[in-house]
Scaffold this motif. Structure first.
Motif, mmCIF file in Angstrom:
data_model
loop_
_atom_site.group_PDB
_atom_site.id
_atom_site.type_symbol
_atom_site.label_atom_id
_atom_site.label_comp_id
_atom_site.label_asym_id
_atom_site.label_seq_id
_atom_site.Cartn_x
_atom_site.Cartn_y
_atom_site.Cartn_z
ATOM 1 N N VAL A 1 44.834 126.853 -8.881
ATOM 2 C CA VAL A 1 45.960 128.781 -9.132
ATOM 3 C C VAL A 1 47.380 128.567 -8.324
ATOM 4 N N ILE A 2 48.621 129.030 -8.765
ATOM 5 C CA ILE A 2 49.149 129.623 -8.503
ATOM 6 C C ILE A 2 49.251 131.336 -8.638
ATOM 7 N N ALA A 3 49.562 132.107 -7.902
ATOM 8 C CA ALA A 3 49.441 133.686 -7.827
ATOM 9 C C ALA A 3 50.867 134.240 -7.965
ATOM 10 N N THR A 4 51.203 134.728 -8.419
ATOM 11 C CA THR A 4 52.191 136.277 -7.676
ATOM 12 C C THR A 4 51.985 137.155 -7.098
ATOM 13 N N VAL A 5 52.357 137.532 -6.668
ATOM 14 C CA VAL A 5 52.118 138.781 -5.970
ATOM 15 C C VAL A 5 52.948 140.214 -6.625
ATOM 16 N N ASP A 6 53.856 139.945 -7.039
ATOM 17 C CA ASP A 6 54.191 141.323 -8.843
ATOM 18 C C ASP A 6 53.354 141.072 -9.994
ATOM 19 N N ARG A 7 52.616 139.992 -10.156
ATOM 20 C CA ARG A 7 52.321 140.235 -11.490
ATOM 21 C C ARG A 7 50.193 139.715 -11.110
ATOM 22 N N LYS A 8 50.176 139.858 -9.544
ATOM 23 C CA LYS A 8 48.901 139.375 -9.743
ATOM 24 C C LYS A 8 47.478 138.713 -10.706
ATOM 25 N N SER A 9 49.348 137.879 -11.081
ATOM 26 C CA SER A 9 48.246 136.834 -12.682
ATOM 27 C C SER A 9 48.109 135.098 -11.826
ATOM 28 N N THR A 10 47.455 134.506 -12.226
ATOM 29 C CA THR A 10 47.061 133.260 -12.140
ATOM 30 C C THR A 10 47.546 132.242 -13.354
ATOM 31 N N GLU B 1 42.153 121.847 -5.657
ATOM 32 C CA GLU B 1 41.512 123.066 -5.325
ATOM 33 C C GLU B 1 42.334 123.823 -4.252
ATOM 34 N N VAL B 2 43.858 123.505 -4.382
ATOM 35 C CA VAL B 2 44.971 124.075 -3.732
ATOM 36 C C VAL B 2 45.755 124.694 -4.049
ATOM 37 N N ARG B 3 45.437 126.193 -4.154
ATOM 38 C CA ARG B 3 46.003 126.897 -3.862
ATOM 39 C C ARG B 3 47.093 127.412 -3.093
ATOM 40 N N CYS B 4 48.509 128.106 -3.847
ATOM 41 C CA CYS B 4 49.269 128.991 -4.323
ATOM 42 C C CYS B 4 49.822 130.580 -3.985
ATOM 43 N N ALA B 5 50.588 131.079 -3.093
ATOM 44 C CA ALA B 5 49.970 132.487 -3.430
ATOM 45 C C ALA B 5 52.585 132.701 -3.560
ATOM 46 N N ILE B 6 52.757 133.667 -4.170
ATOM 47 C CA ILE B 6 54.507 133.782 -4.362
ATOM 48 C C ILE B 6 54.430 135.054 -4.085
ATOM 49 N N ASP C 1 49.181 136.328 2.106
ATOM 50 C CA ASP C 1 48.198 135.349 2.280
ATOM 51 C C ASP C 1 46.893 136.761 1.703
ATOM 52 N N ARG C 2 47.178 137.364 1.714
ATOM 53 C CA ARG C 2 45.730 138.350 0.556
ATOM 54 C C ARG C 2 45.512 137.692 -0.057
ATOM 55 N N LEU C 3 46.036 137.708 -1.378
ATOM 56 C CA LEU C 3 45.942 137.102 -2.993
ATOM 57 C C LEU C 3 45.840 135.702 -2.419
ATOM 58 N N LEU C 4 45.911 134.567 -1.345
ATOM 59 C CA LEU C 4 45.077 133.274 -1.293
ATOM 60 C C LEU C 4 43.979 133.864 -0.879
ATOM 61 N N ASP C 5 43.359 134.726 -0.192
ATOM 62 C CA ASP C 5 41.941 134.620 0.011
ATOM 63 C C ASP C 5 41.849 135.856 -1.938
ATOM 64 N N ILE C 6 42.267 136.488 -2.250
ATOM 65 C CA ILE C 6 41.701 136.722 -3.299
ATOM 66 C C ILE C 6 40.999 135.543 -4.744
ATOM 67 N N VAL C 7 42.471 134.837 -4.848
ATOM 68 C CA VAL C 7 41.957 133.402 -5.642
ATOM 69 C C VAL C 7 40.276 132.151 -5.458
ATOM 70 N N ALA C 8 40.373 132.449 -3.818
ATOM 71 C CA ALA C 8 40.108 131.594 -3.182
ATOM 72 C C ALA C 8 38.820 130.967 -4.264
ATOM 73 N N GLY C 9 38.395 132.030 -4.392
ATOM 74 C CA GLY C 9 36.931 131.571 -4.883
ATOM 75 C C GLY C 9 37.179 131.125 -6.701
ATOM 76 N N VAL C 10 38.698 131.002 -7.462
ATOM 77 C CA VAL C 10 38.827 130.797 -8.095
ATOM 78 C C VAL C 10 38.553 129.390 -8.997
ATOM 79 N N ALA C 11 38.085 128.682 -10.435
ATOM 80 C CA ALA C 11 38.326 127.047 -9.746
ATOM 81 C C ALA C 11 39.849 126.478 -11.003
ATOM 82 N N GLY C 12 39.698 125.412 -10.059
ATOM 83 C CA GLY C 12 40.939 124.479 -10.453
ATOM 84 C C GLY C 12 41.842 125.471 -9.590
#
Length: 195
Positions: free
Chosen positions: A185-194, A149-154, A172-183
Motif C-alpha cells: 500500500v502506498i497512500a497519500t494524505v491529500d487524497r486518502k487513497s491507496t 506488506e510494506v506500507r508507505c504514506a506520503i 503515522d495515522r495513515l499508516l495505522d489506517i492501512v495496516a490491515g489492507v492486504a498487499g
C-alpha cells in the motif's frame, strides 16, 4: 592529517563502463558524494549545516527542531516544496533493510533529501514531485515476497518553513489506517487513497 584533510576512493567492480548506463552513473555519483561526507566529516558539529541530515530530520520529527534548519542543511531553496514519506516494514521485520532501501533510492533520485528510522518506521524528507515518485516507484516494484506488506504514506507538499509535527502525525495515522489492507500500500494524505 592534522589539517583535517582526508583521502578516499570508490571502486566500481563490474564488467561494464559506468558512463554507459545513466542509472549506474547516477548511483556512482551519489555514492561518491556520500563517501565524501563520510570520509571528511565537518569539524564543528554545532553548526546546523554540518550535522548529518538524518540527525536533523530525527530532531525535527520529534518536534524539537525546525524544518527550515534541515532545509538549509540539505540545500533547499526558500520556496522549495518537500514531502514526508513514512514507511513501515512488515510485522516483525526490523527497519534496517527498509531504511537502507529508502536511503539508496532517495540518494539516486535527488541530492537533497534525508532518511531516518525512528521506532518501527522509516521517514524520508524529499523534494516534492519526481524524487517522491521515483522512490515510491522503486518501492512498488520491490513489493513482492517479504516486502508485500510494506506500507508507505506520503504527506501533502510542505513549505520549508512548515513544522513537521503535523505531517508526521498525519502519515503515522495513515499508516495505522492501512495496516490491515492486504498487499503493498502506498497512500497519500491529500487524497486518502491507496494504489
Amino acid at each position: 592529517h592534522a589539517d583535517g584533510a582526508a583521502v578516499g576512493g570508490i571502486w566500481l567492480v563490474g564488467p561494464h563502463d559506468p558512463g554507459a548506463d545513466p542509472f549506474t552513473a547516477t548511483v556512482l555519483r551519489r555514492a561518491t558524494r556520500r563517501a565524501a561526507q563520510l570520509i571528511a566529516p565537518h569539524s564543528d558539529p554545532a553548526e546546523p549545516a554540518q550535522v548529518p541530515p538524518a540527525v536533523l530530520l530525527a530532531v525535527a520529527l520529534r518536534g524539537t527542531g525546525t524544518l527550515d534548519v534541515l532545509a538549509r542543511a540539505l540545500g533547499f531553496a526558500d520556496d522549495a516544496r518537500v514531502q514526508l514519506l513514512a514507511l513501515r516494514p512488515p510485522a516483525g521485520e526490523p527497519a534496517d533493510r527498509l531504511t537502507e532501501f529508502a536511503r539508496l533510492h532517495a540518494e539516486a533520485a535527488t541530492a537533497h533529501g534525508a532518511v531516518v528510522a525512528l521506532d518501527d518506521r522509516v521517514y524520508a524528507l524529499l523534494p516534492a514531485g519526481d524524487p517522491v515518485a521515483a522512490v515510491t516507484g522503486h518501492l512498488e516494484r520491490a513489493a513482492t515476497g517479504d516486502w508485500a506488506e510494506v506500507r508507505c504514506a506520503i504527506s501533502d507538499p510542505l513549505g520549508v518553513g512548515d513544522e513537521l509535527a503535523r505531517p508526521r502525525a498525519e502519515v503515522d495515522r495513515l499508516l495505522d489506517i492501512v495496516a490491515g489492507v492486504a498487499g503493498p500500500v502506498i497512500a497519500t494524505v491529500d487524497r486518502k487513497s491507496t494504489r
